[in-house]
Design a protein around this motif. Structure first.
Motif, PDB file in Angstrom:
ATOM      1  N   PHE A 104       0.828  -1.205   0.000  1.00 53.92           N
ATOM      2  CA  PHE A 104       0.000   0.000   0.000  1.00 53.92           C
ATOM      3  C   PHE A 104       0.864   1.258   0.000  1.00 53.92           C
ATOM      4  O   PHE A 104       0.666   2.174  -0.796  1.00 53.92           O
ATOM      5  CB  PHE A 104      -0.925  -0.027   1.225  1.00 53.92           C
ATOM      6  N   VAL A 105       1.862   1.286   0.900  1.00 53.33           N
ATOM      7  CA  VAL A 105       2.730   2.458   1.012  1.00 53.33           C
ATOM      8  C   VAL A 105       3.583   2.619  -0.247  1.00 53.33           C
ATOM      9  O   VAL A 105       3.718   3.723  -0.782  1.00 53.33           O
ATOM     10  CB  VAL A 105       3.611   2.369   2.280  1.00 53.33           C
ATOM     11  N   ILE A 106       4.141   1.521  -0.753  1.00 50.16           N
ATOM     12  CA  ILE A 106       4.957   1.595  -1.968  1.00 50.16           C
ATOM     13  C   ILE A 106       4.114   2.108  -3.130  1.00 50.16           C
ATOM     14  O   ILE A 106       4.556   2.938  -3.926  1.00 50.16           O
ATOM     15  CB  ILE A 106       5.598   0.223  -2.275  1.00 50.16           C
ATOM     16  N   GLY A 107       2.871   1.648  -3.224  1.00 50.29           N
ATOM     17  CA  GLY A 107       1.974   2.140  -4.267  1.00 50.29           C
ATOM     18  C   GLY A 107       1.739   3.631  -4.161  1.00 50.29           C
ATOM     19  O   GLY A 107       1.758   4.360  -5.171  1.00 50.29           O
ATOM     20  N   LYS A 108       1.508   4.133  -2.938  1.00 46.94           N
ATOM     21  CA  LYS A 108       1.324   5.581  -2.736  1.00 46.94           C
ATOM     22  C   LYS A 108       2.571   6.360  -3.160  1.00 46.94           C
ATOM     23  O   LYS A 108       2.481   7.402  -3.814  1.00 46.94           O
ATOM     24  CB  LYS A 108       1.032   5.888  -1.262  1.00 46.94           C
ATOM     25  N   LEU A 109       3.753   5.850  -2.775  1.00 46.90           N
ATOM     26  CA  LEU A 109       4.999   6.541  -3.095  1.00 46.90           C
ATOM     27  C   LEU A 109       5.261   6.549  -4.607  1.00 46.90           C
ATOM     28  O   LEU A 109       5.664   7.569  -5.173  1.00 46.90           O
ATOM     29  CB  LEU A 109       6.172   5.887  -2.355  1.00 46.90           C
ATOM     30  N   GLN A 110       5.019   5.408  -5.264  1.00 49.40           N
ATOM     31  CA  GLN A 110       5.242   5.345  -6.707  1.00 49.40           C
ATOM     32  C   GLN A 110       4.264   6.237  -7.472  1.00 49.40           C
ATOM     33  O   GLN A 110       4.655   6.934  -8.408  1.00 49.40           O
ATOM     34  CB  GLN A 110       5.115   3.897  -7.194  1.00 49.40           C
ATOM     35  N   THR A 111       3.002   6.235  -7.048  1.00 48.12           N
ATOM     36  CA  THR A 111       2.015   7.090  -7.713  1.00 48.12           C
ATOM     37  C   THR A 111       2.411   8.554  -7.606  1.00 48.12           C
ATOM     38  O   THR A 111       2.336   9.310  -8.584  1.00 48.12           O
ATOM     39  CB  THR A 111       0.617   6.858  -7.104  1.00 48.12           C
ATOM     40  N   ALA A 112       2.847   8.969  -6.425  1.00 43.75           N
ATOM     41  CA  ALA A 112       3.278  10.363  -6.233  1.00 43.75           C
ATOM     42  C   ALA A 112       4.517  10.665  -7.077  1.00 43.75           C
ATOM     43  O   ALA A 112       4.652  11.759  -7.628  1.00 43.75           O
ATOM     44  CB  ALA A 112       3.549  10.635  -4.760  1.00 43.75           C
ATOM     45  N   SER A 113       5.434   9.700  -7.213  1.00 39.49           N
ATOM     46  CA  SER A 113       6.646   9.916  -8.021  1.00 39.49           C
ATOM     47  C   SER A 113       6.284  10.108  -9.486  1.00 39.49           C
ATOM     48  O   SER A 113       6.821  10.993 -10.153  1.00 39.49           O
ATOM     49  CB  SER A 113       7.605   8.730  -7.941  1.00 39.49           C
ATOM     50  N   TRP A 114       5.408   9.262 -10.005  1.00 40.99           N
ATOM     51  CA  TRP A 114       4.999   9.384 -11.407  1.00 40.99           C
ATOM     52  C   TRP A 114       4.303  10.724 -11.653  1.00 40.99           C
ATOM     53  O   TRP A 114       4.503  11.354 -12.674  1.00 40.99           O
ATOM     54  CB  TRP A 114       4.066   8.238 -11.796  1.00 40.99           C
ATOM     55  N   ARG A 115       3.459  11.123 -10.695  1.00 41.23           N
ATOM     56  CA  ARG A 115       2.712  12.375 -10.835  1.00 41.23           C
ATOM     57  C   ARG A 115       3.644  13.579 -10.948  1.00 41.23           C
ATOM     58  O   ARG A 115       3.330  14.556 -11.611  1.00 41.23           O
ATOM     59  CB  ARG A 115       1.763  12.530  -9.638  1.00 41.23           C
ATOM     60  N   HIS A 116       4.807  13.495 -10.297  1.00 44.50           N
ATOM     61  CA  HIS A 116       5.730  14.645 -10.270  1.00 44.50           C
ATOM     62  C   HIS A 116       6.981  14.402 -11.119  1.00 44.50           C
ATOM     63  O   HIS A 116       7.984  15.111 -10.947  1.00 44.50           O
ATOM     64  CB  HIS A 116       6.089  14.984  -8.820  1.00 44.50           C
ATOM     65  N   ASP A 117       6.928  13.409 -11.995  1.00 45.63           N
ATOM     66  CA  ASP A 117       8.002  13.128 -12.941  1.00 45.63           C
ATOM     67  C   ASP A 117       9.337  12.918 -12.238  1.00 45.63           C
ATOM     68  O   ASP A 117      10.367  13.520 -12.598  1.00 45.63           O
ATOM     69  CB  ASP A 117       8.099  14.265 -13.977  1.00 45.63           C
TER      70      ASP A 117
END
Length: 197
Positions: A104-117
């Motif tokens: 769950f946490v890794i998914g949140k972190l990856q989604t935020a990373s993709w969103r901010h390039d």
């Protein structure tokens, strides 16, 4: 030495001696009735007030029960409020099984990373300490991107993943491109999961 009080007492005793026995009994009976009335008032009146209030409450409940008021909407609203407060107190991870916490946490972190390039080079979850009724899980990660992107990413996490606590941050710059240098960020984040006793 005679004081005015002594003379007054002597006159009262002399006057009392001239009172008829029937009148003395009548005065004593009146004083007894007044004493009984005072005791009764002090003990019965509060109980009567409680009885009247309870009787009034019973009448209100009886009236409401005959009106068939539907309170299911209020009950549902109260339940959803309790659930919302529980999530707020225990965190977003409250209903999440321990086995799914890392994903769950890794998914949140990856989604935020993709969103901010941002490019996420690594992420490493590790068990942390147990404090009170919370289990800590630590996440070490490395990101690379522009300074502004990393700042936006951290603000995004603060807003959308408030259950994560930033414990450590190291920033290093790659100055080969002076116009827009890349920043490499090494972070340690902690997630706290409430565990039932």
């Amino acid at each position: 030495m005679n004081t005015p009080f002594d003379s007054l007492t002597a006159r009262a005793l002399a006057a009392l001696g001239t009172i008829d026995d029937r009148l003395l009994r009548l005065i004593g009976g009146c004083l007894l009735i007044v004493a009984i009335a005072a005791v009764t008032t002090r003990s019965v009146v509060p109980q009567y007030r409680q009885f009247a209030a309870a009787n009034n409450n019973a009448a209100i409940i009886e009236t409401l029960s005959t009106q068939h008021i539907d309170v299911s909407a209020e009950i549902d609203a109260t339940r959803s409020d309790i659930d919302r407060q529980t999530r707020r107190i225990r965190g977003e991870l409250a209903g999440l099984p321990a086995a799914r916490l890392e994903a769950f946490v890794i998914g949140k972190l990856q989604t935020a990373s993709w969103r901010h390039d941002l490019e996420m080079h690594s992420i490493e979850p590790n068990p942390g300490e147990r404090t009170n009724r919370y289990q800590e899980t630590l996440f070490r990660l490395e990101l690379e991107g522009s300074y502004r992107s990393i700042l936006d990413w951290m603000e995004d996490l603060a807003r959308d993943a408030a259950f994560l606590v930033v414990q450590e941050v190291q920033l290093t710059a790659d100055t080969s491109d002076a116009a827009d240098p890349l920043i490499r960020a090494r972070l340690q984040l902690a997630a706290y999961r409430f565990e039932e006793a």
